[in-house]
Design an enzyme around this catalytic site. Structure first.
Site, short mmCIF file in Angstrom:
data_model
loop_
_atom_site.label_atom_id
_atom_site.label_comp_id
_atom_site.label_asym_id
_atom_site.label_seq_id
_atom_site.Cartn_x
_atom_site.Cartn_y
_atom_site.Cartn_z
N GLU A 160 0.83 -1.21 0.00
CA GLU A 160 0.00 0.00 0.00
C GLU A 160 0.87 1.27 0.00
O GLU A 160 1.88 1.34 0.69
CB GLU A 160 -0.89 -0.02 1.25
CG GLU A 160 -1.81 1.18 1.38
CD GLU A 160 -2.56 1.19 2.70
OE1 GLU A 160 -3.62 1.84 2.77
OE2 GLU A 160 -2.09 0.56 3.68
N CYS A 205 -5.67 -2.65 2.70
CA CYS A 205 -5.26 -2.61 4.11
C CYS A 205 -6.44 -2.80 5.07
O CYS A 205 -6.92 -3.91 5.22
CB CYS A 205 -4.48 -1.36 4.40
SG CYS A 205 -3.45 -1.48 5.90
N LYS A 229 -10.44 2.95 -1.29
CA LYS A 229 -10.50 2.25 0.00
C LYS A 229 -11.78 2.61 0.75
O LYS A 229 -12.09 3.77 0.96
CB LYS A 229 -9.28 2.62 0.82
CG LYS A 229 -9.09 1.86 2.12
CD LYS A 229 -7.74 2.25 2.71
CE LYS A 229 -7.44 1.55 4.02
NZ LYS A 229 -6.08 1.91 4.50
#
Length: 283
Positions: A44, A154, A117
């Site tokens: 990431e 993540c 995200k």
């Protein structure tokens, strides 16, 4: 769908020199492609250090639109040259909005789509809500490499709802680029075991291979713990790193076997969506 696919996860440390970071990732991408990997996953936000450790308004200057972001542009060139897929994490600027995003770069060097995200953490050492707006793309999967690729970023990887949603959208393999390490508020807490178990749980409960790539090294006193891995649909680890290795993990996963096992387990046959309404209600 291909019967098998070779996938790779990269693990390395990053510093403040953005060009150097991208060059280091590029070198490992080439190594992975040289080992016949068809999809190569960097960690990431690999362009720089993990700036979200603190709230610093100067960091917003690094955000760029997808088409202009140095990480995306570099991976587009590599993907086209090497004829591989590269899920590319980057700090996206869209008008006045900032996102923690991923560009799915295809073997033509084109961006097949962008995922933003969905789950944004906020805590000591991970002050992401200061920087990123929650993603508005919804979960995404892409047809590619003879299969269907699903990607979370993540904090997304801790949520079983994300993995299950991507599976219901047709994903055959899940990828998670990550930046995670020590917890500044609790030096005794080592989440590396929990981190792996959460994703291996997704593999088992969805009968799907999982690929996770994390960074390593110390940044501002915060140690990123690596432990990148690739597991199969049983949750059995096919390739893994510890806390310090730099390099490339490559494994071949049998998608046809995973599909057969998924059907036999009956997790999707026995779902009861009519009972799950509570999942979509606020607590």
């Amino acid at each position: 769908m291909n019967s098998t696919i070779k996938v790779a996860a990269l693990q390395l440390a990053f510093g403040e020199d953005r060009a150097h970071n991208i060059a280091n990732v590029s070198e490992l991408v080439r190594e992975a492609a040289g080992k016949s990997a068809q999809v190569v996953l960097p960690p990431e936000l690999f362009e720089g250090s993990y700036f979200c450790r603190v709230e610093d308004e100067d960091q917003f200057a690094a955000a760029r639109p997808t088409a202009e972001h140095p990480s995306v542009v570099a991976m587009q060139g590599l993907a086209a040259e090497l004829k591989i897929w590269i899920p590319t994490s980057f700090f996206e600027l869209d008008g006045q909005h900032h996102y923690n995003s991923l560009a799915m770069v295809n073997p033509d060097g084109k961006v097949a789509g962008v995922y933003r995200k969905s789950h944004i953490p906020d805590g000591p050492g991970y002050e992401e809500k200061f920087y990123f707006r929650p993603g508005n793309t919804g979960f995404k999967v892409w047809p590619g490499a003879g299969t269907t690729l699903g990607v979370g970023i993540c904090w997304d990887q801790w949520y079983p709802e994300v993995a299950r949603s991507m599976m219901l959208m047709g994903a055959q393999i899940l990828f998670y680029p990550t930046a995670i390490g020590t917890e500044p508020h609790d030096p005794e807490l080592d989440t590396s075991r929990l981190w792996r178990r959460a994703m291996i749980g997704h593999a088992v409960s969805n009968v799907v291979p999982v690929v996770a790539a994390n960074r390593i090294g110390v940044e501002g006193g915060q140690r990123f713990y690596g432990h990148s891995f690739i597991c199969d649909e049983r949750g059995d680890v096919l390739a893994e790193f510890g806390a310090e290795e730099t390099g490339v993990l490559v494994a071949e996963v049998d998608l046809a076997a995973a599909k057969k096992h998924r059907a036999a387990f009956g997790f999707f046959r026995d779902r009861r969506p009519e009972l799950y309404g509570r999942l979509t209600q606020d607590v």
